[in-house]
Design a protein around this motif. Structure first.
Motif, mmCIF file in Angstrom:
data_model
loop_
_atom_site.group_PDB
_atom_site.id
_atom_site.type_symbol
_atom_site.label_atom_id
_atom_site.label_comp_id
_atom_site.label_asym_id
_atom_site.label_seq_id
_atom_site.Cartn_x
_atom_site.Cartn_y
_atom_site.Cartn_z
ATOM 1 N N GLU A 246 0.838 -1.207 0.021
ATOM 2 C CA GLU A 246 0.026 -0.155 -0.130
ATOM 3 C C GLU A 246 0.711 1.270 -0.104
ATOM 4 O O GLU A 246 2.023 1.221 0.680
ATOM 5 C CB GLU A 246 -0.882 -0.040 1.283
ATOM 6 C CG GLU A 246 -1.853 -1.082 1.521
ATOM 7 C CD GLU A 246 -3.133 -0.769 0.280
ATOM 8 O OE1 GLU A 246 -3.274 0.209 -0.225
ATOM 9 O OE2 GLU A 246 -4.122 -1.961 0.244
ATOM 10 N N VAL A 247 0.440 2.359 -0.578
ATOM 11 C CA VAL A 247 1.185 3.580 -0.644
ATOM 12 C C VAL A 247 0.487 4.512 -0.027
ATOM 13 O O VAL A 247 -0.897 4.891 -0.138
ATOM 14 C CB VAL A 247 1.297 4.193 -2.140
ATOM 15 C CG1 VAL A 247 2.106 5.113 -2.316
ATOM 16 C CG2 VAL A 247 2.326 2.766 -2.923
ATOM 17 N N LEU A 248 1.147 5.493 0.995
ATOM 18 C CA LEU A 248 0.494 6.579 1.606
ATOM 19 C C LEU A 248 1.522 7.390 2.201
ATOM 20 O O LEU A 248 2.502 7.194 2.833
ATOM 21 C CB LEU A 248 -0.281 5.886 2.876
ATOM 22 C CG LEU A 248 -0.876 6.812 3.738
ATOM 23 C CD1 LEU A 248 -2.156 7.641 3.056
ATOM 24 C CD2 LEU A 248 -1.641 6.156 5.144
ATOM 25 N N GLY A 249 1.185 8.790 1.967
ATOM 26 C CA GLY A 249 1.656 10.157 2.396
ATOM 27 C C GLY A 249 3.518 10.021 2.790
ATOM 28 O O GLY A 249 4.039 9.353 1.540
ATOM 29 N N GLY A 250 3.990 10.399 3.672
ATOM 30 C CA GLY A 250 5.337 10.355 3.742
ATOM 31 C C GLY A 250 5.892 9.445 4.955
ATOM 32 O O GLY A 250 5.145 8.502 5.025
ATOM 33 N N HIS A 251 7.021 9.516 5.097
ATOM 34 C CA HIS A 251 7.761 8.584 6.071
ATOM 35 C C HIS A 251 7.102 8.389 7.285
ATOM 36 O O HIS A 251 6.774 7.488 7.988
ATOM 37 C CB HIS A 251 9.161 9.105 6.129
ATOM 38 C CG HIS A 251 9.894 7.657 6.939
ATOM 39 N ND1 HIS A 251 10.002 6.473 6.482
ATOM 40 C CD2 HIS A 251 10.669 7.740 7.955
ATOM 41 C CE1 HIS A 251 10.575 5.879 7.260
ATOM 42 N NE2 HIS A 251 11.196 6.575 8.333
ATOM 43 N N LEU A 252 6.318 9.488 7.797
ATOM 44 C CA LEU A 252 5.686 9.119 9.156
ATOM 45 C C LEU A 252 3.892 9.276 8.786
ATOM 46 O O LEU A 252 3.085 9.995 9.524
ATOM 47 C CB LEU A 252 5.854 10.604 9.870
ATOM 48 C CG LEU A 252 5.827 10.608 11.502
ATOM 49 C CD1 LEU A 252 6.599 9.443 12.121
ATOM 50 C CD2 LEU A 252 5.980 11.883 12.095
ATOM 51 N N MET A 253 3.706 8.360 7.705
ATOM 52 C CA MET A 253 2.149 8.586 7.334
ATOM 53 C C MET A 253 1.325 8.186 8.246
ATOM 54 O O MET A 253 0.081 8.551 8.445
ATOM 55 C CB MET A 253 2.289 7.781 6.120
ATOM 56 C CG MET A 253 2.090 6.331 6.452
ATOM 57 S SD MET A 253 3.680 5.553 6.643
ATOM 58 C CE MET A 253 4.443 5.395 4.970
ATOM 59 N N PHE A 261 -4.322 5.407 7.745
ATOM 60 C CA PHE A 261 -3.548 4.186 7.798
ATOM 61 C C PHE A 261 -4.238 3.335 8.870
ATOM 62 O O PHE A 261 -3.896 1.872 8.364
ATOM 63 C CB PHE A 261 -2.156 4.818 8.676
ATOM 64 C CG PHE A 261 -1.290 4.064 9.141
ATOM 65 C CD1 PHE A 261 -0.051 3.690 8.229
ATOM 66 C CD2 PHE A 261 -1.489 3.506 10.435
ATOM 67 C CE1 PHE A 261 0.711 2.885 8.795
ATOM 68 C CE2 PHE A 261 -0.377 2.335 10.660
ATOM 69 C CZ PHE A 261 0.521 2.238 9.842
ATOM 70 N N ASN A 262 -4.866 3.775 9.830
ATOM 71 C CA ASN A 262 -5.428 2.816 10.824
ATOM 72 C C ASN A 262 -6.646 1.982 9.816
ATOM 73 O O ASN A 262 -6.719 0.785 9.994
ATOM 74 C CB ASN A 262 -6.307 3.475 11.786
ATOM 75 C CG ASN A 262 -5.233 4.072 12.851
ATOM 76 O OD1 ASN A 262 -4.004 3.929 12.934
ATOM 77 N ND2 ASN A 262 -5.981 4.922 13.749
ATOM 78 N N ALA A 263 -7.201 2.326 8.583
ATOM 79 C CA ALA A 263 -8.234 1.894 7.976
ATOM 80 C C ALA A 263 -7.529 0.653 7.413
ATOM 81 O O ALA A 263 -7.983 -0.385 7.004
ATOM 82 C CB ALA A 263 -9.108 2.770 7.135
ATOM 83 N N ILE A 264 -6.349 1.099 6.581
ATOM 84 C CA ILE A 264 -5.469 0.053 5.831
ATOM 85 C C ILE A 264 -5.148 -0.942 6.605
ATOM 86 O O ILE A 264 -5.184 -2.253 6.284
ATOM 87 C CB ILE A 264 -4.259 0.797 5.180
ATOM 88 C CG1 ILE A 264 -4.760 1.714 4.505
ATOM 89 C CG2 ILE A 264 -3.307 -0.327 4.874
ATOM 90 C CD1 ILE A 264 -3.399 2.442 3.700
ATOM 91 N N ILE A 265 -4.674 -0.806 7.959
ATOM 92 C CA ILE A 265 -4.297 -1.883 8.943
ATOM 93 C C ILE A 265 -5.493 -2.603 9.280
ATOM 94 O O ILE A 265 -5.338 -3.937 9.277
ATOM 95 C CB ILE A 265 -3.680 -1.132 10.058
ATOM 96 C CG1 ILE A 265 -2.316 -0.366 9.874
ATOM 97 C CG2 ILE A 265 -3.269 -2.503 11.036
ATOM 98 C CD1 ILE A 265 -1.469 -1.459 9.274
ATOM 99 N N PHE A 268 -6.422 -4.991 6.251
ATOM 100 C CA PHE A 268 -5.154 -6.184 6.442
ATOM 101 C C PHE A 268 -5.602 -7.142 7.306
ATOM 102 O O PHE A 268 -5.563 -8.228 7.199
ATOM 103 C CB PHE A 268 -4.250 -5.672 6.436
ATOM 104 C CG PHE A 268 -2.918 -6.469 6.676
ATOM 105 C CD1 PHE A 268 -2.364 -7.476 5.528
ATOM 106 C CD2 PHE A 268 -2.162 -6.934 7.896
ATOM 107 C CE1 PHE A 268 -1.540 -8.306 5.630
ATOM 108 C CE2 PHE A 268 -1.201 -7.851 7.991
ATOM 109 C CZ PHE A 268 -0.974 -8.735 6.894
ATOM 110 N N LEU A 269 -5.863 -6.803 8.554
ATOM 111 C CA LEU A 269 -6.067 -7.887 9.612
ATOM 112 C C LEU A 269 -7.450 -8.494 9.521
ATOM 113 O O LEU A 269 -7.645 -9.588 10.139
ATOM 114 C CB LEU A 269 -6.250 -6.812 11.051
ATOM 115 C CG LEU A 269 -5.082 -6.178 11.489
ATOM 116 C CD1 LEU A 269 -5.275 -5.283 12.581
ATOM 117 C CD2 LEU A 269 -3.767 -7.127 11.635
ATOM 118 N N LYS A 270 -8.427 -7.994 8.723
ATOM 119 C CA LYS A 270 -9.633 -8.922 8.468
ATOM 120 C C LYS A 270 -9.241 -9.926 7.811
ATOM 121 O O LYS A 270 -9.865 -10.862 7.836
ATOM 122 C CB LYS A 270 -10.522 -8.110 7.877
ATOM 123 C CG LYS A 270 -11.267 -6.735 8.760
ATOM 124 C CD LYS A 270 -12.393 -5.869 8.024
ATOM 125 C CE LYS A 270 -13.121 -4.885 8.721
ATOM 126 N NZ LYS A 270 -13.849 -4.002 8.044
ATOM 127 N N GLY A 271 -8.263 -9.877 6.733
ATOM 128 C CA GLY A 271 -8.095 -11.091 6.052
ATOM 129 C C GLY A 271 -6.992 -11.823 6.607
ATOM 130 O O GLY A 271 -7.117 -13.050 5.995
#
Length: 271
Positions: A246-253, A261-265, A268-271
């Motif tokens: 996944e791609v998001l923001g800068g280094h401290l995204m 970010f939390n939604a991406i996590i 992923f955890l659902k999978g």
């Protein structure tokens, strides 16, 4: 001591400060070079509603003991194992940011991936330096040598290095003065001579084998910054093709874009 804060004793008498909060499947957060678990504040509060969340100040970081030895990722991985055993953490999802990913890969090198449920790697190449054009690196050999020589030889240089990195790499907007000073103070919890050692240890590491190993063994997610997404995707496709990217923001995204970010996590955890 903040809610959930406790100390885990290491061999030799040093202690690691950890947050341990919430109930459910365990998520273990490991910060990057010289930073502390406080950078994950927006993740700790969010995920503690549904999971057991453990966040670690590595040795010589934050509220953990500053030690003269063990300031490299071989020892950090052993420290992680000590924490998991002491807190009776079973089948965790390991989440490393930046050089925190090195701790995870070194953990896999020493202890294997059988005890891990899944792995989330936030914006770190398995091999930080390369002379091959197009590889995902932290910078050119010249730039990395200049950073080590010109900045990491005293506290003033360390402060200047973190300020420059925060302004130009970590976030995609202008930081206000309070935010900038907070980020700088995060790093300065680690003395400059230890910061320099950790920097060198990270830059000269090579975890390509372990990156492939963990991605083949357990579900693995890599979240990379926008500014080097092409190089990152190409490198990961070659080294660990099973990893989801996944791609998001800068280094401290995860700090700047925490909700996304939390939604991406979560997905992923659902999978």
């Amino acid at each position: 001591m903040t809610k959930g804060g406790k100390y885990v004793e290491l061999s030799g008498g040093a202690e690691l400060y950890v947050r341990d909060i919430g109930q459910g499947e365990p998520l273990v957060f490991i910060p990057g070079w010289t930073f502390t678990l406080e950078v994950f504040e927006k993740q700790i509060g969010h995920f503690a509603k549904t999971h057991r969340v453990i966040a670690i100040d590595p040795r010589s970081h934050g509220q953990s003991t500053v030690t003269a030895e063990g300031n490299e990722y071989i020892t950090h991985a052993k420290d992680l194992q000590t924490v998991l055993q002491a807190l009776e953490v079973h089948e965790p999802t390991l989440i490393g940011w930046s050089f925190g990913c090195l701790t995870i890969w070194e953990y896999v090198r020493q202890f294997g991936a059988d005890s891990i449920k899944s792995c989330i790697l936030v914006d770190m190449s398995p091999k930080a330096l390369s002379v091959n054009e197009g590889d995902w690196t932290e910078g050119s050999l010249y730039d990395i040598a200049a950073a080590y020589t010109n900045y990491l030889c005293n506290s003033k240089g360390q402060r200047a290095f973190v300020e420059n990195y925060a302004r130009n790499v970590m976030v995609q907007r202008d930081l206000n003065e309070d935010e900038l000073q907070w980020l700088i103070e995060q790093s300065l919890n680690t003395p400059y001579y230890i910061a320099a050692n950790l920097f060198a240890a990270g830059m000269f590491s090579d975890y390509r084998k372990e990156a492939r190993q963990v991605s083949e063994a357990v579900p693995t997610l890599a979240i990379v910054a926008e500014h080097w997404q092409d190089a990152a995707k190409g490198t990961l496709a070659h080294i660990s093709p099973d990893v989801k990217v996944e791609v998001l923001g800068g280094h401290l995204m995860f700090w700047e874009h925490d909700k996304v970010f939390n939604a991406i996590i979560e997905e992923f955890l659902k999978g």
